[in-house]
Design an enzyme around this catalytic site. Structure first.
Site, PDB file in Angstrom:
ATOM      1  N   ARG A 298       1.772  25.701   5.197  1.00  0.00           N
ATOM      2  CA  ARG A 298       2.333  25.568   3.850  1.00  0.00           C
ATOM      3  C   ARG A 298       1.338  25.794   2.718  1.00  0.00           C
ATOM      4  O   ARG A 298       1.617  26.534   1.782  1.00  0.00           O
ATOM      5  CB  ARG A 298       2.905  24.157   3.667  1.00  0.00           C
ATOM      6  CG  ARG A 298       4.257  24.016   4.286  1.00  0.00           C
ATOM      7  CD  ARG A 298       4.864  22.678   3.978  1.00  0.00           C
ATOM      8  NE  ARG A 298       6.084  22.557   4.776  1.00  0.00           N
ATOM      9  CZ  ARG A 298       6.863  21.493   4.819  1.00  0.00           C
ATOM     10  NH1 ARG A 298       6.571  20.436   4.099  1.00  0.00           N
ATOM     11  NH2 ARG A 298       7.942  21.478   5.554  1.00  0.00           N
ATOM     12  N   ARG A 414       1.034  16.318   3.900  1.00  0.00           N
ATOM     13  CA  ARG A 414       2.022  15.797   4.842  1.00  0.00           C
ATOM     14  C   ARG A 414       2.512  16.899   5.770  1.00  0.00           C
ATOM     15  O   ARG A 414       2.789  18.011   5.327  1.00  0.00           O
ATOM     16  CB  ARG A 414       3.209  15.234   4.078  1.00  0.00           C
ATOM     17  CG  ARG A 414       4.362  14.834   4.957  1.00  0.00           C
ATOM     18  CD  ARG A 414       5.521  14.300   4.155  1.00  0.00           C
ATOM     19  NE  ARG A 414       6.204  15.305   3.378  1.00  0.00           N
ATOM     20  CZ  ARG A 414       7.288  15.979   3.783  1.00  0.00           C
ATOM     21  NH1 ARG A 414       7.800  15.749   4.967  1.00  0.00           N
ATOM     22  NH2 ARG A 414       7.858  16.863   3.010  1.00  0.00           N
ATOM     23  N   LEU A 420      10.378  11.450   6.918  1.00  0.00           N
ATOM     24  CA  LEU A 420      11.561  10.650   7.221  1.00  0.00           C
ATOM     25  C   LEU A 420      11.199   9.524   8.188  1.00  0.00           C
ATOM     26  O   LEU A 420      11.616   8.376   8.013  1.00  0.00           O
ATOM     27  CB  LEU A 420      12.663  11.538   7.815  1.00  0.00           C
ATOM     28  CG  LEU A 420      13.163  12.658   6.894  1.00  0.00           C
ATOM     29  CD1 LEU A 420      14.209  13.507   7.610  1.00  0.00           C
ATOM     30  CD2 LEU A 420      13.742  12.095   5.613  1.00  0.00           C
TER      31      LEU A 420
HETATM   32  C1  LIG Z   1      14.413  19.225  -0.369  1.00  0.00           C
HETATM   33  C2  LIG Z   1      13.626  18.273   0.487  1.00  0.00           C
HETATM   34  C3  LIG Z   1      13.647  18.406   1.859  1.00  0.00           C
HETATM   35  C4  LIG Z   1      12.939  17.512   2.674  1.00  0.00           C
HETATM   36  N1  LIG Z   1      12.990  17.671   4.008  1.00  0.00           N
HETATM   37  C5  LIG Z   1      12.321  16.788   4.806  1.00  0.00           C
HETATM   38  C6  LIG Z   1      12.402  16.894   6.222  1.00  0.00           C
HETATM   39  O1  LIG Z   1      13.063  17.783   6.763  1.00  0.00           O
HETATM   40  N2  LIG Z   1      11.726  15.995   6.974  1.00  0.00           N
HETATM   41  C7  LIG Z   1      10.987  14.988   6.422  1.00  0.00           C
HETATM   42  O2  LIG Z   1      10.416  14.190   7.155  1.00  0.00           O
HETATM   43  N3  LIG Z   1      10.920  14.849   5.066  1.00  0.00           N
HETATM   44  C8  LIG Z   1      11.558  15.726   4.253  1.00  0.00           C
HETATM   45  N4  LIG Z   1      11.477  15.582   2.889  1.00  0.00           N
HETATM   46  C9  LIG Z   1      10.821  14.403   2.312  1.00  0.00           C
HETATM   47  C10 LIG Z   1      11.750  13.182   2.387  1.00  0.00           C
HETATM   48  O3  LIG Z   1      13.076  13.574   2.184  1.00  0.00           O
HETATM   49  C11 LIG Z   1      11.440  12.106   1.356  1.00  0.00           C
HETATM   50  O4  LIG Z   1      10.083  11.874   1.325  1.00  0.00           O
HETATM   51  C12 LIG Z   1      12.148  10.802   1.696  1.00  0.00           C
HETATM   52  O5  LIG Z   1      13.524  11.016   1.818  1.00  0.00           O
HETATM   53  C13 LIG Z   1      11.904   9.717   0.675  1.00  0.00           C
HETATM   54  O6  LIG Z   1      12.685   8.571   0.977  1.00  0.00           O
HETATM   55  P1  LIG Z   1      12.509   7.195   0.210  1.00  0.00           P
HETATM   56  O7  LIG Z   1      13.345   6.215   0.905  1.00  0.00           O
HETATM   57  O8  LIG Z   1      11.069   6.888   0.066  1.00  0.00           O
HETATM   58  O9  LIG Z   1      13.032   7.458  -1.252  1.00  0.00           O
HETATM   59  P2  LIG Z   1      14.337   8.171  -1.872  1.00  0.00           P
HETATM   60  O10 LIG Z   1      15.271   8.647  -0.856  1.00  0.00           O
HETATM   61  O11 LIG Z   1      13.816   9.132  -2.871  1.00  0.00           O
HETATM   62  O12 LIG Z   1      15.057   6.981  -2.607  1.00  0.00           O
HETATM   63  C14 LIG Z   1      14.527   6.373  -3.760  1.00  0.00           C
HETATM   64  C15 LIG Z   1      15.435   5.268  -4.200  1.00  0.00           C
HETATM   65  O13 LIG Z   1      14.843   4.553  -5.270  1.00  0.00           O
HETATM   66  C16 LIG Z   1      15.777   4.380  -6.303  1.00  0.00           C
HETATM   67  N5  LIG Z   1      15.051   4.246  -7.576  1.00  0.00           N
HETATM   68  C17 LIG Z   1      14.104   5.068  -8.084  1.00  0.00           C
HETATM   69  N6  LIG Z   1      13.694   4.613  -9.281  1.00  0.00           N
HETATM   70  C18 LIG Z   1      14.387   3.481  -9.537  1.00  0.00           C
HETATM   71  C19 LIG Z   1      14.438   2.572 -10.627  1.00  0.00           C
HETATM   72  N7  LIG Z   1      13.683   2.710 -11.712  1.00  0.00           N
HETATM   73  N8  LIG Z   1      15.302   1.528 -10.556  1.00  0.00           N
HETATM   74  C20 LIG Z   1      16.103   1.361  -9.469  1.00  0.00           C
HETATM   75  N9  LIG Z   1      16.089   2.191  -8.414  1.00  0.00           N
HETATM   76  C21 LIG Z   1      15.249   3.248  -8.453  1.00  0.00           C
HETATM   77  C22 LIG Z   1      16.664   5.587  -6.204  1.00  0.00           C
HETATM   78  O14 LIG Z   1      17.914   5.357  -6.809  1.00  0.00           O
HETATM   79  C23 LIG Z   1      16.786   5.732  -4.698  1.00  0.00           C
HETATM   80  O15 LIG Z   1      17.784   4.887  -4.187  1.00  0.00           O
HETATM   81  C24 LIG Z   1      12.173  16.488   2.068  1.00  0.00           C
HETATM   82  C25 LIG Z   1      12.152  16.366   0.690  1.00  0.00           C
HETATM   83  C26 LIG Z   1      12.847  17.258  -0.108  1.00  0.00           C
HETATM   84  C27 LIG Z   1      12.739  17.136  -1.581  1.00  0.00           C
END
Ligand SMILES: Cc1cc2nc3c(=O)[nH]c(=O)nc-3n(C[C@H](O)[C@H](O)[C@H](O)COP(=O)(O)OP(=O)(O)OC[C@H]3O[C@@H](n4cnc5c(N)ncnc54)[C@H](O)[C@@H]3O)c2cc1C
Ligand code: SF4
Ligand code: SF4
Ligand code: FES
Lengths: 656, 283
Positions: A298, A414, A420
């Site tokens: 990447r 990463r 995930l």
């Molecule tokens: C397009 C794309 C494809 C990806 N594909 C992969 C993959 O194939 N494999 C892999 O391992 N990873 C992948 N990733 C990375 C992965 O998806 C993310 O790192 C991961 O989903 C993050 O999860 P999380 O639970 O940390 O946060 P998120 O799913 O981002 O959730 C954040 C939460 O916090 C809440 N929140 C934020 N700010 C506030 C606030 N101020 N007040 C209240 N609530 C708030 C939001 O509402 C949400 O509910 C990808 C990322 C992208 C962008």
């Protein structure tokens, strides 16, 4: 005794995993999110989720090799014990998600199917159609709904986390938050607070992230004294579709199945791509990396695409930067069978069929390796004590961080499909520690704290809200300020970094921050006012933006996603064998000196004036010694050999 | 700066008509905005420009239009609205296509089957209440390590994947003639919790809609979910259940995820009948 109350901010994979596990441990969980948790950003993940599995094991894979790939991919910037714990848990996590009903793709015999992702030789990646993140998110969302039905979880959906409530000893006792419809501001008591608020792509304007990924919750606890680590490590994905509102990812698998990246040799050739003859095309990745071609890792692909547009002026379009990613030469049946999901995204958003014409793509900000600093307790065998209250705890007592917004697992870069699994792991593993922490709390639970504490914090946030609402009309337009911040950050702090530019940008970001403080909302109403919420989130982007810039400026080296050409070590280029050997030894010397100086976690905290102060922390590399990441370096084989010999000599020297 | 009069570098602009409403229960009104055309625009970027301009075509300063979105790639289900008369996701509604369909202007309205909170933002709690009602989850014993889940065939996986892509967007409900709007107002002295409970009770009695029927099929075909199939069938055949479906098949035509809703309804109907018979014999 009153029940233990835990507040989880964020309902993506990490926050949901934590909520369901805490509910199982009989805690009273409050789950807060800007969106309905089912609509969280995790839904966007397409590719898959990594673990060593029964099949790869028989081909020589093991948890240890997953550890090795992850550390090597991350340029050894991670503390190794948490990563070790993660990879050993990974197979169990996939099993659990399987039991929860995730629709993983199957082999004809009914086993889970796996594919291969970047940075490894093994097929470690389980996937569910073209929407693995969505499927995992839904399974956890369903479990949490079950706990909601039984009264263990209370959801605060469509609420904005505004800040922590800390008692006089600095312990977190809850938070203040705002209902995004009624605009009510409320203090919510809790015995521990877990931040699971995801990434901060919004700081870069348009990225592959969702709209809610502003980093606002993280910035608010950072401003309250939590430390932020490795801010400067931001992953840029090589292939995204430029869009007016978002940069949408085109998965690596398009290249994996034979997609080719090229630009017309004639700058901005106006002919449609299909009309440009082969010999007038520059397949720059294939030309420059004959061995790996379009499947270079990447960071390398990203840098090359960037250079071809920025330095060489060969962007396909004049107005904006992009190159061709072409699958139109491949047989349609194959494309439909293997890439349909991905190609549909392009078709849906660009209105062009990629089976017929080359796609236009450009790199985009994708993932933040940096995040809230958090702790762990190592055990002798190198893994973690997961019952320790130190697990995922930040430097603020009672504040924990998990998911993309913690910094622990991915180092300087990463690996695909490792996020995930890290999100779910950190969510599950934090639960035990949180319970231990709450059990050991002196001075009673949050419910027993004085009401004055909560009222005071509530008033402070109410005042901030009122201040924004009452601002003079003449202030700058917040949407333009964000656009400028995003463009600036994308230009100077992503693919290629130069100290002069970073320094200049820091000054400009300071000015923009001043402007953001004067931004006037165009909505003065007190019902579902998204405008004020946006202005507030914009203001809170700046402390993180400055920390990213400052961290990048200070780090005079190349590591993972952080690339400064000025500090790139030269490869082996001599013709004479002895001289080549000498150059290789010199390279290794430099590598070791550089590690002594820079193999360190950047730990930022904000001082009284809001200025990020950087400190550097030793990295625990006790399990696998760091070795050079030699991809694309001239004479890499020789350097590798020289380095291996050094290590062998040292190992022999250590023996009595 | 009057955006309506702006024609920088000869860029085309187009008109966006939005049906606005300030609060629940207040009068709805139309408003027109002029937006300068850019390449690759979708309705989300149009709404972003409107927020930035915050001025109508007449040059009147107004508050930005309120709407909901997150993923911007049609996987989160947040951005449902009625665009040029059709219920759909705003993020996949491309401006060039819309202007081809209907030159000169784009028309945006909130969904009509859900209470409007403000402008294009509606309250879709009822969708999630239905997921509660049909117990749309796999009731595992615990989250301890118990080995992998059951083996499943590729066909089963494919079918389950179709259903489990449902992003609770509500398009199928907007299009359904049997799904009627329920809008309650919170009493003066009523607590938020009491109001919520009253809403849930009202939702519970009225039609659950195609998405929930498909979820019953999803979980009743899951090898673990199957073990509690009868509870879901009870919900499916209770008041507000599948018997309300008139088989108009509007739902399947508008589902952005191409979920085989008519198939789910047919299967669920059959399972509901068997379930009723079995209950009758058990009596
Ligand atoms: C397009 C794309 C494809 C990806 N594909 C992969 C993959 O194939 N494999 C892999 O391992 N990873 C992948 N990733 C990375 C992965 O998806 C993310 O790192 C991961 O989903 C993050 O999860 P999380 O639970 O940390 O946060 P998120 O799913 O981002 O959730 C954040 C939460 O916090 C809440 N929140 C934020 N700010 C506030 C606030 N101020 N007040 C209240 N609530 C708030 C939001 O509402 C949400 O509910 C990808 C990322 C992208 C962008
Ligand atoms: S088939 Fe049933 S659920 Fe679908 S639109 Fe018709 S009445 Fe509604
Ligand atoms: S079934 Fe389709 S239209 Fe209905 S809520 Fe689910 S995704 Fe939306
Ligand atoms: S914004 Fe997620 S579906 Fe449109």
């Amino acid at each position: 005794m009153a029940k233990k109350r835990v507040l989880v901010v964020g309902g993506g994979l990490a926050g949901l995993a934590a909520s369901m596990k805490l509910a199982e441990l009989d805690a009273d969980v409050s789950l807060m999110s800007l969106t309905r948790v089912k609509r969280s950003h995790s839904a966007c993940a397409q590719g898959g989720i990594n673990s060593c599995n029964d099949l790869t094991r028989q081909l020589g894979d093991s948890e240890w090799r997953h550890l090795d790939d992850t550390l090597y991919g991350g340029d050894f910037l991670q503390h190794q014990p948490p990563v070790k714990e993660l990879v050993y848990w990974a197979p169990q996590i996939i099993d659990l998600m399987d039991r929860l009903g995730v629709t993983f793709n199957r082999t004809p015999e009914g086993f889970r199917d796996q594919r291969r992702f970047g940075g490894t030789l093994f097929k470690r990646t389980a996937f569910a159609g073209a929407t693995t993140g969505q499927q995992l998110l839904y399974a956890l969302d369903e479990q949490v709904r079950r706990w909601q039905a039984s009264g263990h979880v209370t959801k605060y959906e469509s609420w904005d986390f505004l800040g922590l409530v800390q008692d006089s000893s600095g312990r977190c006792r809850g938070c203040v938050a705002q209902d995004l419809v009624t605009m009510e501001i409320r203090a919510i008591p809790a015995d521990a607070v877990i931040i699971a608020s995801g990434g901060c792509g919004g700081i870069f304007g348009r990225s592959t992230n969702s709209v809610a990924c502003t980093g606002s919750a993280v910035s608010r606890v950072f401003q309250a004294g939590a430390r932020y680590a490795n801010a400067e490590f931001v992953q840029v994905h090589p292939t995204a579709i430029p869009g007016a509102d978002k940069l949408r990812l085109i998965s690596e698998s398009a290249r994996g199945e034979g997609g080719r990246v090229w630009v017309p040799r004639e700058p901005q050739d106006a002919r449609p791509p299909g009309a440009i003859p082969e010999k007038e095309r520059l397949y720059f990745l294939e030309e420059r990396y004959p061995k790996y071609g379009n499947l270079v890792p990447r960071d390398i692909a990203t840098r090359e695409i960037f250079n071809v547009c920025v330095k060489e002026g060969l962007s396909v379009d004049r107005g904006r930067m992009c190159v061709y990613l072409d699958v139109s030469h491949l047989p349609r049946e194959m494309l439909d069978a293997k890439l349909a999901g991905i190609l549909e995204i392009y078709e849906k958003f660009q209105g062009v069929d990629p089976r017929a014409a080359a796609m236009r793509i450009f790199p985009a900000v994708h993932y933040s390796m940096g995040g809230l600093w958090c702790d762990y307790e190592r055990i002798a065998e190198g893994g973690l004590n997961l019952c320790s209250p130190r697990t995922q705890q930040t430097n603020l007592p009672g504040l924990f961080a998990i998911g993309e917004c913690d910094y622990q697992y991915h180092g300087a870069n990463r690996l695909g499909a490792n996020s995930l699994v890290a999100c779910i792991f950190s969510g599950l593993s934090v639960a035990g520690g949180v319970i231990s922490y709450v059990n050991s709390l002196p001075n009673g639970l949050a419910a027993e704290q004085s009401a004055a504490l909560f009222a005071a914090e509530r008033r402070r946030h109410e005042a901030r809200y009122r201040e924004i609402l009452a601002r003079a009309d003449s202030g700058p337009n917040p949407y333009r300020v964000q656009a400028e911040l995003g463009e600036l950050m994308t230009r100077v702090a992503t693919v290629v970094r130069h100290n002069g530019e970073l320094e200049q940008a820091y000054g400009r970001v300071r000015e923009l921050e001043e402007e953001a403080r004067r931004c006037a909302p165009s909505d003065r109403g007190e019902w579902a006012n998204q405008n004020v919420v946006f202005v507030r989130a914009l203001q809170d982007m700046f402390p993180l933006a400055r920390t990213i810039l400052k961290g990048a400026l200070a780090r005079d080296e190349c590591r993972g996603a952080h690339y400064k050409p000025e500090f790139e070590p030269l490869g082996v280029d001599a013709a004479d064998p002895a001289e080549r050997r000498r150059q290789a030894e010199e390279w290794c010397d430099q590598f070791e000196q550089n590690n002594a100086r820079w193999l360190k976690t950047t730990v930022a905290s904000l001082d009284r004036d809001g200025e990020p102060q950087l400190a550097y922390e030793e990295v625990d590399t006790s399990l696998i010694p760091p070795r050079p990441r030699l991809y694309g370096v001239a004479g890499g084989d020789l350097i590798e050999q020289a380095f291996a010999e050094r290590q062998a000599r040292r190992a022999a020297g250590r023996k009595p | 700066m009057n955006a309506g009069a702006r024609a920088e570098g000869g860029a085309r602009s187009f008109i966006v008509r939005v049906l606005r409403q300030d609060r629940p229960g207040s009068e709805a009104y139309w408003e027109s905005h002029s937006v300068v055309h850019e390449p690759d625009m979708n309705v989300i970027s149009v709404l972003q420009r409107i927020a930035e301009q915050a001025r109508t075509v007449e040059g009147k300063r107004v508050a930005p239009v309120v709407w909901e979105c997150n993923c911007l790639e049609e996987v989160c289900g947040a951005c449902t609205m009625i665009i040029n008369g059709r219920v759909r996701q705003a993020c996949t509604a491309l401006v060039d296509r819309l202007l081809e369909e209907r030159p000169g202007a784009i028309e945006l309205r909130p969904m009509t089957k859900f209470p409007v909170l403000r402008d294009l933002l509606v309250d879709r709690t009822r969708i999630f209440a239905a997921l509660h009602k049909v117990k749309a989850w796999v009731p595992v014993d615990s989250y301890h390590h118990m080995g992998p889940g059951p083996r499943r065939s590729q066909d089963e996986q494919q079918m389950a994947y179709h259903y489990s892509k449902c992003m609770s967007c509500g398009c199928c409900l907007e299009a359904c003639p049997q799904f009627l709007k329920i809008e309650l107002t919170r009493g003066r002295d009523e607590s938020a919790e009491a109001f919520r409970a009253r809403c849930f009770a009202a939702y519970d009695r009225s039609f659950m809609g195609a998405h929930a029927i498909a979820q019953v099929e999803l979980f009743n075909q899951n090898p673990i979910g199957k073990m509690s199939a009868r509870e879901r069938l009870d919900a499916l055949t209770s008041e507000g259940g599948i018997q309300n479906c008139g088989n108009a098949q509007n739902c399947v035509k508008v589902c952005p995820k191409d979920i085989p809703l008519t198939r789910a309804i047919a299967l669920a109907g059959r399972h509901a009948t068997l379930h009723a018979l079995r209950n009758w014999f058990d009596r």
